[in-house]
Design a protein around this motif. Structure first.
Motif, PDB file in Angstrom:
ATOM      1  N   ARG A 112       0.834  -1.200   0.000  1.00 30.26           N
ATOM      2  CA  ARG A 112       0.000   0.000   0.000  1.00 30.26           C
ATOM      3  C   ARG A 112       0.872   1.256   0.000  1.00 30.26           C
ATOM      4  O   ARG A 112       0.515   2.269  -0.573  1.00 30.26           O
ATOM      5  CB  ARG A 112      -0.904  -0.009   1.228  1.00 30.26           C
ATOM      6  N   ALA A 113       2.031   1.168   0.622  1.00 27.52           N
ATOM      7  CA  ALA A 113       2.923   2.319   0.724  1.00 27.52           C
ATOM      8  C   ALA A 113       3.916   2.403  -0.432  1.00 27.52           C
ATOM      9  O   ALA A 113       4.741   3.304  -0.466  1.00 27.52           O
ATOM     10  CB  ALA A 113       3.683   2.245   2.049  1.00 27.52           C
ATOM     11  N   LEU A 114       3.852   1.481  -1.371  1.00 31.19           N
ATOM     12  CA  LEU A 114       4.846   1.418  -2.443  1.00 31.19           C
ATOM     13  C   LEU A 114       4.841   2.641  -3.351  1.00 31.19           C
ATOM     14  O   LEU A 114       5.877   3.228  -3.607  1.00 31.19           O
ATOM     15  CB  LEU A 114       4.628   0.149  -3.294  1.00 31.19           C
ATOM     16  N   LEU A 115       3.689   3.014  -3.836  1.00 28.88           N
ATOM     17  CA  LEU A 115       3.627   4.023  -4.889  1.00 28.88           C
ATOM     18  C   LEU A 115       3.514   5.445  -4.363  1.00 28.88           C
ATOM     19  O   LEU A 115       2.586   5.769  -3.626  1.00 28.88           O
ATOM     20  CB  LEU A 115       2.438   3.750  -5.806  1.00 28.88           C
ATOM     21  N   PRO A 116       4.434   6.301  -4.789  1.00 28.78           N
ATOM     22  CA  PRO A 116       4.261   7.721  -4.464  1.00 28.78           C
ATOM     23  C   PRO A 116       3.126   8.286  -5.312  1.00 28.78           C
ATOM     24  O   PRO A 116       2.721   7.699  -6.313  1.00 28.78           O
ATOM     25  CB  PRO A 116       5.609   8.338  -4.854  1.00 28.78           C
ATOM     26  N   GLU A 117       2.617   9.410  -4.924  1.00 28.25           N
ATOM     27  CA  GLU A 117       1.461  10.028  -5.578  1.00 28.25           C
ATOM     28  C   GLU A 117       1.646  10.159  -7.086  1.00 28.25           C
ATOM     29  O   GLU A 117       0.735   9.885  -7.862  1.00 28.25           O
ATOM     30  CB  GLU A 117       1.189  11.407  -4.963  1.00 28.25           C
ATOM     31  N   ASP A 118       2.847  10.542  -7.540  1.00 25.60           N
ATOM     32  CA  ASP A 118       3.062  10.786  -8.965  1.00 25.60           C
ATOM     33  C   ASP A 118       3.039   9.514  -9.823  1.00 25.60           C
ATOM     34  O   ASP A 118       2.919   9.595 -11.040  1.00 25.60           O
ATOM     35  CB  ASP A 118       4.363  11.549  -9.201  1.00 25.60           C
ATOM     36  N   LEU A 119       3.113   8.331  -9.226  1.00 22.91           N
ATOM     37  CA  LEU A 119       3.066   7.079  -9.986  1.00 22.91           C
ATOM     38  C   LEU A 119       1.731   6.344  -9.881  1.00 22.91           C
ATOM     39  O   LEU A 119       1.494   5.381 -10.587  1.00 22.91           O
ATOM     40  CB  LEU A 119       4.183   6.130  -9.528  1.00 22.91           C
ATOM     41  N   GLU A 178      -0.251  -0.021 -11.814  1.00 18.03           N
ATOM     42  CA  GLU A 178      -1.236  -0.940 -11.234  1.00 18.03           C
ATOM     43  C   GLU A 178      -0.489  -2.015 -10.448  1.00 18.03           C
ATOM     44  O   GLU A 178       0.453  -2.608 -10.959  1.00 18.03           O
ATOM     45  CB  GLU A 178      -2.034  -1.592 -12.353  1.00 18.03           C
ATOM     46  N   ILE A 179      -0.899  -2.262  -9.224  1.00 19.07           N
ATOM     47  CA  ILE A 179      -0.344  -3.353  -8.427  1.00 19.07           C
ATOM     48  C   ILE A 179      -1.349  -4.492  -8.456  1.00 19.07           C
ATOM     49  O   ILE A 179      -2.532  -4.306  -8.182  1.00 19.07           O
ATOM     50  CB  ILE A 179      -0.078  -2.920  -6.974  1.00 19.07           C
ATOM     51  N   VAL A 180      -0.854  -5.684  -8.785  1.00 16.21           N
ATOM     52  CA  VAL A 180      -1.689  -6.876  -8.847  1.00 16.21           C
ATOM     53  C   VAL A 180      -0.965  -7.984  -8.091  1.00 16.21           C
ATOM     54  O   VAL A 180       0.221  -8.210  -8.312  1.00 16.21           O
ATOM     55  CB  VAL A 180      -1.932  -7.318 -10.308  1.00 16.21           C
ATOM     56  N   THR A 181      -1.673  -8.665  -7.206  1.00 13.89           N
ATOM     57  CA  THR A 181      -1.113  -9.834  -6.532  1.00 13.89           C
ATOM     58  C   THR A 181      -1.843 -11.077  -7.034  1.00 13.89           C
ATOM     59  O   THR A 181      -3.004 -11.006  -7.418  1.00 13.89           O
ATOM     60  CB  THR A 181      -1.240  -9.742  -5.001  1.00 13.89           C
ATOM     61  N   VAL A 182      -1.128 -12.201  -7.033  1.00  9.48           N
ATOM     62  CA  VAL A 182      -1.710 -13.466  -7.463  1.00  9.48           C
ATOM     63  C   VAL A 182      -1.448 -14.489  -6.362  1.00  9.48           C
ATOM     64  O   VAL A 182      -0.326 -14.624  -5.884  1.00  9.48           O
ATOM     65  CB  VAL A 182      -1.080 -13.959  -8.788  1.00  9.48           C
ATOM     66  N   SER A 183      -2.488 -15.207  -5.984  1.00 12.21           N
ATOM     67  CA  SER A 183      -2.395 -16.197  -4.920  1.00 12.21           C
ATOM     68  C   SER A 183      -3.058 -17.497  -5.364  1.00 12.21           C
ATOM     69  O   SER A 183      -3.985 -17.487  -6.165  1.00 12.21           O
ATOM     70  CB  SER A 183      -3.106 -15.678  -3.667  1.00 12.21           C
ATOM     71  N   LEU A 231      10.523   1.176 -11.638  1.00 14.51           N
ATOM     72  CA  LEU A 231       9.379   1.928 -12.154  1.00 14.51           C
ATOM     73  C   LEU A 231       9.810   3.280 -12.719  1.00 14.51           C
ATOM     74  O   LEU A 231       9.270   3.745 -13.723  1.00 14.51           O
ATOM     75  CB  LEU A 231       8.334   2.120 -11.061  1.00 14.51           C
ATOM     76  N   LYS A 232      10.779   3.913 -12.096  1.00 14.12           N
ATOM     77  CA  LYS A 232      11.221   5.226 -12.541  1.00 14.12           C
ATOM     78  C   LYS A 232      11.916   5.172 -13.893  1.00 14.12           C
ATOM     79  O   LYS A 232      12.008   6.181 -14.590  1.00 14.12           O
ATOM     80  CB  LYS A 232      12.154   5.851 -11.504  1.00 14.12           C
TER      81      LYS A 232
END
Length: 111
Positions: free
Chosen positions: A4-11, A16-21, A108-109
């Motif tokens: 949840r804390a990964l992406l700064p506002e500008d990204l 898109e963050i997707v998890t697979v389980s 990502l950058k």
């Protein structure tokens, strides 16, 4: 939850963050409920259920040493660009070893 804390506002708008389980829908809901109870809010990213491990197999992540009644993939993190090209891959046998948010953000950058 660290994702949840990964992406700064500008990204956030272009990432898109997707998890697979391997958990089925019921198992996924239990996980979402647990995360929501622990964090005070539900995950704000997509969590996909892959109980037949089709995606996991396609990426070669199936853990052959997992117990037969609990198919577990090797923990992995991928960064895939908008054209579908894998730009970063981190696969580890030890589920406790994960890339840091900083590692992922650096990739990502560059996109």
């Amino acid at each position: 939850m660290e994702l949840r804390a990964l992406l700064p506002e500008d990204l956030r708008d272009e990432t898109e963050i997707v998890t697979v389980s391997v958990d089925d829908q019921e198992g996924m809901q239990l996980m979402i409920d647990r995360v929501a109870a622990e964090d005070g809010m539900a995950p704000d990213f997509i969590m996909l259920s892959d109980p037949d491990h089709a995606v996991i197999d396609r990426y070669g992540l199936f853990n052959e040493n997992a117990p037969p009644n609990r198919p577990l993939p090797h923990p992995a993190t991928y960064v895939i660009d908008k054209e579908g090209v894998v730009r970063y891959r981190f696969v580890e046998v030890d589920y406790r070893v994960r890339p840091t948010n900083e590692d992922i953000l650096e990739v990502l950058k560059t996109l």
